[in-house]
Design a protein around this motif. Sequence first.
Motif, PDB file in Angstrom:
ATOM      1  N   PHE A  42       0.849  -1.188   0.000  1.00  0.00           N
ATOM      2  CA  PHE A  42       0.000   0.000   0.000  1.00  0.00           C
ATOM      3  C   PHE A  42       0.886   1.239   0.000  1.00  0.00           C
ATOM      4  O   PHE A  42       0.839   2.062   0.898  1.00  0.00           O
ATOM      5  N   ASN A  43       1.751   1.317  -1.007  1.00  0.00           N
ATOM      6  CA  ASN A  43       2.683   2.436  -1.219  1.00  0.00           C
ATOM      7  C   ASN A  43       3.814   2.521  -0.187  1.00  0.00           C
ATOM      8  O   ASN A  43       4.396   3.590  -0.003  1.00  0.00           O
ATOM      9  N   GLU A  44       4.150   1.420   0.465  1.00  0.00           N
ATOM     10  CA  GLU A  44       5.283   1.439   1.393  1.00  0.00           C
ATOM     11  C   GLU A  44       6.586   1.544   0.596  1.00  0.00           C
ATOM     12  O   GLU A  44       6.667   1.090  -0.535  1.00  0.00           O
ATOM     13  N   SER A  45       7.600   2.108   1.225  1.00  0.00           N
ATOM     14  CA  SER A  45       8.863   2.337   0.529  1.00  0.00           C
ATOM     15  C   SER A  45       9.885   1.228   0.770  1.00  0.00           C
ATOM     16  O   SER A  45       9.879   0.574   1.813  1.00  0.00           O
ATOM     17  N   ASN A  46      10.730   1.035  -0.229  1.00  0.00           N
ATOM     18  CA  ASN A  46      11.898   0.137  -0.184  1.00  0.00           C
ATOM     19  C   ASN A  46      11.555  -1.338   0.000  1.00  0.00           C
ATOM     20  O   ASN A  46      12.405  -2.119   0.427  1.00  0.00           O
ATOM     21  N   VAL A  47      10.350  -1.737  -0.320  1.00  0.00           N
ATOM     22  CA  VAL A  47       9.954  -3.136  -0.133  1.00  0.00           C
ATOM     23  C   VAL A  47      10.601  -4.026  -1.196  1.00  0.00           C
ATOM     24  O   VAL A  47      11.278  -5.001  -0.872  1.00  0.00           O
ATOM     25  N   ILE A  48      10.401  -3.717  -2.456  1.00  0.00           N
ATOM     26  CA  ILE A  48      10.874  -4.574  -3.535  1.00  0.00           C
ATOM     27  C   ILE A  48      12.389  -4.785  -3.492  1.00  0.00           C
ATOM     28  O   ILE A  48      12.851  -5.926  -3.582  1.00  0.00           O
ATOM     29  N   PRO A  49      13.208  -3.733  -3.338  1.00  0.00           N
ATOM     30  CA  PRO A  49      14.660  -3.975  -3.271  1.00  0.00           C
ATOM     31  C   PRO A  49      15.068  -4.906  -2.134  1.00  0.00           C
ATOM     32  O   PRO A  49      15.980  -5.721  -2.286  1.00  0.00           O
ATOM     33  N   PHE A  54      16.389 -11.653  -1.198  1.00  0.00           N
ATOM     34  CA  PHE A  54      16.116 -13.019  -0.781  1.00  0.00           C
ATOM     35  C   PHE A  54      15.366 -13.841  -1.823  1.00  0.00           C
ATOM     36  O   PHE A  54      15.431 -15.063  -1.814  1.00  0.00           O
ATOM     37  N   TYR A  55      14.603 -13.181  -2.680  1.00  0.00           N
ATOM     38  CA  TYR A  55      13.772 -13.859  -3.683  1.00  0.00           C
ATOM     39  C   TYR A  55      14.021 -13.277  -5.068  1.00  0.00           C
ATOM     40  O   TYR A  55      13.968 -12.057  -5.235  1.00  0.00           O
ATOM     41  N   LYS A  56      14.288 -14.154  -6.023  1.00  0.00           N
ATOM     42  CA  LYS A  56      14.440 -13.692  -7.411  1.00  0.00           C
ATOM     43  C   LYS A  56      13.073 -13.498  -8.050  1.00  0.00           C
ATOM     44  O   LYS A  56      12.862 -12.574  -8.818  1.00  0.00           O
ATOM     45  N   LYS A  57      12.143 -14.386  -7.735  1.00  0.00           N
ATOM     46  CA  LYS A  57      10.792 -14.322  -8.282  1.00  0.00           C
ATOM     47  C   LYS A  57       9.781 -14.335  -7.148  1.00  0.00           C
ATOM     48  O   LYS A  57       9.919 -15.093  -6.192  1.00  0.00           O
ATOM     49  N   PHE A  58       8.782 -13.485  -7.264  1.00  0.00           N
ATOM     50  CA  PHE A  58       7.707 -13.443  -6.277  1.00  0.00           C
ATOM     51  C   PHE A  58       6.540 -12.700  -6.908  1.00  0.00           C
ATOM     52  O   PHE A  58       6.688 -11.979  -7.899  1.00  0.00           O
ATOM     53  N   TYR A  59       5.385 -12.887  -6.340  1.00  0.00           N
ATOM     54  CA  TYR A  59       4.197 -12.165  -6.785  1.00  0.00           C
ATOM     55  C   TYR A  59       4.145 -10.839  -6.035  1.00  0.00           C
ATOM     56  O   TYR A  59       4.415 -10.787  -4.838  1.00  0.00           O
ATOM     57  N   HIS A  60       3.769  -9.776  -6.739  1.00  0.00           N
ATOM     58  CA  HIS A  60       3.706  -8.469  -6.094  1.00  0.00           C
ATOM     59  C   HIS A  60       2.562  -7.654  -6.670  1.00  0.00           C
ATOM     60  O   HIS A  60       2.341  -7.632  -7.885  1.00  0.00           O
ATOM     61  N   LYS A  61       1.847  -6.989  -5.781  1.00  0.00           N
ATOM     62  CA  LYS A  61       0.788  -6.074  -6.194  1.00  0.00           C
ATOM     63  C   LYS A  61       0.841  -4.864  -5.274  1.00  0.00           C
ATOM     64  O   LYS A  61       0.879  -5.013  -4.056  1.00  0.00           O
ATOM     65  N   ASN A  62       0.870  -3.680  -5.871  1.00  0.00           N
ATOM     66  CA  ASN A  62       0.789  -2.465  -5.075  1.00  0.00           C
ATOM     67  C   ASN A  62      -0.614  -1.891  -5.232  1.00  0.00           C
ATOM     68  O   ASN A  62      -1.069  -1.655  -6.343  1.00  0.00           O
ATOM     69  N   TYR A  63      -1.270  -1.698  -4.126  1.00  0.00           N
ATOM     70  CA  TYR A  63      -2.623  -1.157  -4.123  1.00  0.00           C
ATOM     71  C   TYR A  63      -2.515   0.310  -3.721  1.00  0.00           C
ATOM     72  O   TYR A  63      -2.167   0.627  -2.583  1.00  0.00           O
ATOM     73  N   ASP A  64      -2.783   1.191  -4.647  1.00  0.00           N
ATOM     74  CA  ASP A  64      -2.651   2.622  -4.398  1.00  0.00           C
ATOM     75  C   ASP A  64      -3.804   3.122  -3.525  1.00  0.00           C
ATOM     76  O   ASP A  64      -4.957   3.098  -3.933  1.00  0.00           O
ATOM     77  N   THR A  65      -3.468   3.572  -2.341  1.00  0.00           N
ATOM     78  CA  THR A  65      -4.497   4.057  -1.406  1.00  0.00           C
ATOM     79  C   THR A  65      -4.565   5.579  -1.355  1.00  0.00           C
ATOM     80  O   THR A  65      -5.270   6.132  -0.519  1.00  0.00           O
ATOM     81  N   SER A  66      -3.848   6.250  -2.245  1.00  0.00           N
ATOM     82  CA  SER A  66      -3.807   7.719  -2.182  1.00  0.00           C
ATOM     83  C   SER A  66      -5.180   8.352  -2.371  1.00  0.00           C
ATOM     84  O   SER A  66      -5.424   9.448  -1.869  1.00  0.00           O
ATOM     85  N   LYS A  67      -6.071   7.688  -3.077  1.00  0.00           N
ATOM     86  CA  LYS A  67      -7.419   8.244  -3.295  1.00  0.00           C
ATOM     87  C   LYS A  67      -8.476   7.490  -2.488  1.00  0.00           C
ATOM     88  O   LYS A  67      -9.666   7.578  -2.773  1.00  0.00           O
ATOM     89  N   LYS A  68      -8.031   6.755  -1.489  1.00  0.00           N
ATOM     90  CA  LYS A  68      -8.950   5.982  -0.651  1.00  0.00           C
ATOM     91  C   LYS A  68      -8.986   6.582   0.750  1.00  0.00           C
ATOM     92  O   LYS A  68      -8.120   7.368   1.123  1.00  0.00           O
ATOM     93  N   ASN A  69      -9.935   6.165   1.535  1.00  0.00           N
ATOM     94  CA  ASN A  69     -10.020   6.671   2.907  1.00  0.00           C
ATOM     95  C   ASN A  69      -9.404   5.689   3.910  1.00  0.00           C
ATOM     96  O   ASN A  69      -9.768   5.680   5.069  1.00  0.00           O
ATOM     97  N   PHE A  70      -8.495   4.854   3.438  1.00  0.00           N
ATOM     98  CA  PHE A  70      -7.787   3.939   4.327  1.00  0.00           C
ATOM     99  C   PHE A  70      -6.346   3.790   3.853  1.00  0.00           C
ATOM    100  O   PHE A  70      -6.020   4.069   2.713  1.00  0.00           O
ATOM    101  N   LYS A  71      -5.480   3.356   4.742  1.00  0.00           N
ATOM    102  CA  LYS A  71      -4.069   3.192   4.428  1.00  0.00           C
ATOM    103  C   LYS A  71      -3.734   1.743   4.097  1.00  0.00           C
ATOM    104  O   LYS A  71      -2.823   1.449   3.330  1.00  0.00           O
TER     105      LYS A  71
END
Length: 135
Positions: A42-49, A54-71
């Motif tokens: 949810f837009n956290e920093s430095n996660v992917i690097p 530790f992982y070459k392959k993984f599933y990743h989805k970033n959910y943009d909460t900038s226009k939502k009323n929750f973090k």
Amino acid sequence: MKILWITSFRNFKKVSRDTDIQLKFLKEISKFPNVDLCITQFNESNVIPNVKKFYKKFYHKNYDTSKKNFKYSQNIVLESGLEILKKNPLKYNAFIWSTADIIFSKNFKKKINNKKNNSISTIFPNIHIYERKKI
């Protein structure tokens, strides 16, 4: 047995107790070649690097909460993992959903290796006890 492990991370900072715990978490689960990681952010920093250490392959989805009323939303984290399971119905025999700020017990490896097929587990301790500085 193949396991899909879903989680979400806090921001990774240069120096922080949370970062240290999350790096230990990644180090421990990366020791299991049968675990695939599914991350929802949810837009956290430095996660992917940090995950890529530790992982070459993984599933990743970033959910943009900038226009939502929750973090943050545990429901969205779960839904992201279930989407992966739907796309790969025969790939995974087990599903683990946890926070990324957990410290594993000494018998954790044994428990993971003894996990039953077609099982779902949640790990949400959310309790940390820190020693306070004495004055």
